[in-house]
Design a protein around this motif. Structure first.
Motif, PDB file in Angstrom:
ATOM      1  N   GLY A  43     -31.595  72.123  42.916  1.00  0.00           N
ATOM      2  CA  GLY A  43     -30.394  72.744  43.463  1.00  0.00           C
ATOM      3  C   GLY A  43     -30.622  74.222  43.688  1.00  0.00           C
ATOM      4  N   GLU A  44     -29.572  74.909  44.092  1.00  0.00           N
ATOM      5  CA  GLU A  44     -29.675  76.334  44.405  1.00  0.00           C
ATOM      6  C   GLU A  44     -30.191  77.152  43.232  1.00  0.00           C
ATOM      7  OE1 GLU A  44     -26.263  79.518  45.017  1.00  0.00           O
ATOM      8  OE2 GLU A  44     -26.466  78.242  46.801  1.00  0.00           O
ATOM      9  N   ASP A  45     -29.646  76.894  42.028  1.00  0.00           N
ATOM     10  CA  ASP A  45     -30.072  77.651  40.848  1.00  0.00           C
ATOM     11  C   ASP A  45     -31.549  77.449  40.541  1.00  0.00           C
ATOM     12  OD1 ASP A  45     -27.530  78.594  40.581  1.00  0.00           O
ATOM     13  OD2 ASP A  45     -26.948  77.226  38.961  1.00  0.00           O
ATOM     14  N   HIS A  46     -32.055  76.260  40.799  1.00  0.00           N
ATOM     15  CA  HIS A  46     -33.465  75.992  40.539  1.00  0.00           C
ATOM     16  C   HIS A  46     -34.361  76.790  41.490  1.00  0.00           C
ATOM     17  CE1 HIS A  46     -31.553  72.087  39.115  1.00  0.00           C
ATOM     18  NE2 HIS A  46     -32.014  72.672  38.018  1.00  0.00           N
ATOM     19  N   PHE A  47     -33.977  76.835  42.764  1.00  0.00           N
ATOM     20  CA  PHE A  47     -34.771  77.594  43.724  1.00  0.00           C
ATOM     21  C   PHE A  47     -34.726  79.092  43.418  1.00  0.00           C
ATOM     22  CE2 PHE A  47     -33.974  73.838  46.615  1.00  0.00           C
ATOM     23  CZ  PHE A  47     -35.284  73.400  46.584  1.00  0.00           C
ATOM     24  N   VAL A  48     -33.560  79.567  42.981  1.00  0.00           N
ATOM     25  CA  VAL A  48     -33.450  80.978  42.605  1.00  0.00           C
ATOM     26  C   VAL A  48     -34.386  81.290  41.440  1.00  0.00           C
ATOM     27  CG1 VAL A  48     -31.924  82.712  41.598  1.00  0.00           C
ATOM     28  CG2 VAL A  48     -31.118  81.301  43.496  1.00  0.00           C
ATOM     29  N   ALA A  49     -34.463  80.390  40.466  1.00  0.00           N
ATOM     30  CA  ALA A  49     -35.355  80.595  39.312  1.00  0.00           C
ATOM     31  C   ALA A  49     -36.809  80.667  39.756  1.00  0.00           C
ATOM     32  CB  ALA A  49     -35.162  79.470  38.295  1.00  0.00           C
TER      33      ALA A  49
END
Length: 436
Positions: A43-49
């Protein structure tokens, strides 16, 4: 994890990323994000990480390399200044749309890009551009999308520039986060500016001239290195000396740098990173100032500017240095290098602009070189800005930006005339289009 690795090698690269941040506060989140990405469920949070982890690693490499440069130059570093937080976050919904597009790009992978996917950036860029506070994000996103569009479809690419695209993707994604692009702390500079050289950067549709200089504050405090840049859009038919015609009307500093003169500044805005926010109304051309004399007398004591957190990347390293007492050598393939104190330093001749009298031959015959120390392809390289050569037993300086303010040099005059004719034709055609 196709965003960082690209294709089948993505899983190995993701695993390497997890190992690289082990033992840091990012470890748990990055490990989870890598697993989700490998399973196609990120998800978005994973890509940001993942983007944050890559950026942190590049920043760490940047810091290690600049520390090595500081050991060699012996120059002090300027004191960091905390950035200012904006009163309110600009256009949160537009940034969220940009983030969503970048996440879709990550899910598809570089081999999966097509015109429909890349075209999704167009409405986002259109929404970002009207807001000056979002111009930085808009420009990056627009350029990135254009580069991807020129490579579509990804499935047919012989070579994927994985590292470059991963860098652009990571930077673009982090700049969409609230608070990521904080406003740089701005103060004012009053004193004398001593230009060192001009770095001319050319793209098919844009050109930028960045002047590197030493600033001597009027209050007698320590000198420091600063930069001032001007850019302009350009048609791809304007090249060589014609580039200066696009830039000159926008910045009096170019004329001073070309003529070898100092500039007196009066309350010129300057960021904590050493970037002058140029205003011709706050600048006055001063006395003659030889860049080599400036480098020999002041450069070693001038403080290096601080680098903003998101700008910490090895490719951003550009440190002014003066080299003397070296030997030059040319390889069979024409590559030029300097041997300084027993160390070989490659010369990046591709960065020498055609819009000036400086040539690789002049560098090869030189006895002193003022340039920018950069990091490229795993080694330090030198980008020459100016050299001193001996002509008929007389020392002569040759500058890459010598034609910035105009020239009487025969080759420069011919190039200027050809460029003037091309620019005039383009302006006439543009005028006709506007009148129809």
């Amino acid at each position: 994890m196709y965003v960082i690795g690209g294709g089948p090698g993505g899983l190995a690269v993701a695993a390497a990323l997890v190992d690289a941040v082990a033992g840091t506060p990012l470890a748990t989140r990055v490990a989870e994000a890598a697993d989700k990405a490998a399973a196609g469920a990120a998800g978005e949070d994973h890509f940001v990480a993942l983007a944050a982890a890559r950026t942190a690693l590049m920043g760490s490499a940047h810091d290690a390399l600049t520390a090595r440069v500081a050991d060699v130059t012996g120059r002090p570093a300027a004191e960091p200044t905390a950035p200012r937080t904006a009163a309110e976050e600009p256009a949160v919904h537009v940034l969220a749309a940009a983030r969503a597009w970048l996440c879709d790009l990550a899910r598809a992978g570089w081999r999966g890009i097509d015109h429909d996917l890349v075209g999704g950036a167009a409405p986002v860029v259109s929404a970002l551009l009207p807001d000056p506070a979002l111009r930085r994000q808009a420009t990056l996103l627009d350029g990135f999308a254009a580069e991807l569009a020129a490579s579509c479809p990804g499935a047919t690419l012989e070579h994927v520039p994985v590292r470059r695209w991963a860098d652009l993707w990571s930077r673009a994604l982090l700049l969409t986060l609230p608070g990521a692009d904080r406003t740089a702390a701005v103060s004012t500079a009053t004193g004398r500016l001593l230009p060192l050289g001009v770095d001319l950067q050319e793209h098919a549709t844009a050109v930028q001239a960045q002047v590197h200089a030493v600033f001597e504050p009027a209050d007698g405090t320590a000198p420091r290195l600063v930069r001032a840049a001007v850019s302009a859009p350009k048609p791809d038919t304007v090249v060589g000396a014609g580039l200066w015609q696009l830039l000159r009307p926008r910045m009096s500093l170019l004329a001073a740098a070309g003529e070898g003169r100092s500039v007196e500044l009066d309350a010129m805005p300057v960021t904590a990173e050493g970037d002058l926010l140029w205003d011709d109304g706050r600048a006055r051309t001063g006395e003659p100032a030889d860049p080599f004399a400036t480098a020999r007398v002041i450069l070693s004591t001038a403080a290096d500017p601080v680098t903003a957190p998101l700008d910490r990347h090895p490719s951003r390293i550009a440190v002014p240095v003066l080299l003397e007492g070296y030997a030059t050598e040319r390889a069979d393939d024409g590559a030029l290098a300097l041997t300084v104190a027993g160390h070989r330093l490659a010369v990046d001749t591709d960065r020498i602009p055609a819009a000036g009298p400086l040539t690789p031959e002049a560098v090869a015959a030189s006895g002193a070189c003022l340039g920018l120390l950069r990091w490229d392809a795993g080694e330090f390289v030198l980008q020459p800005l100016a050299v001193e050569t001996t002509v008929r037993k007389k020392t002569t300086a040759v500058h890459a930006g010598a034609w910035a303010g105009g020239t009487t040099d025969k080759a420069g005059v011919r190039a200027e005339k050809a460029a003037t004719d091309a620019v005039s034709v383009l302006r006439e055609r543009a005028g006709k289009l506007l009148r129809t």
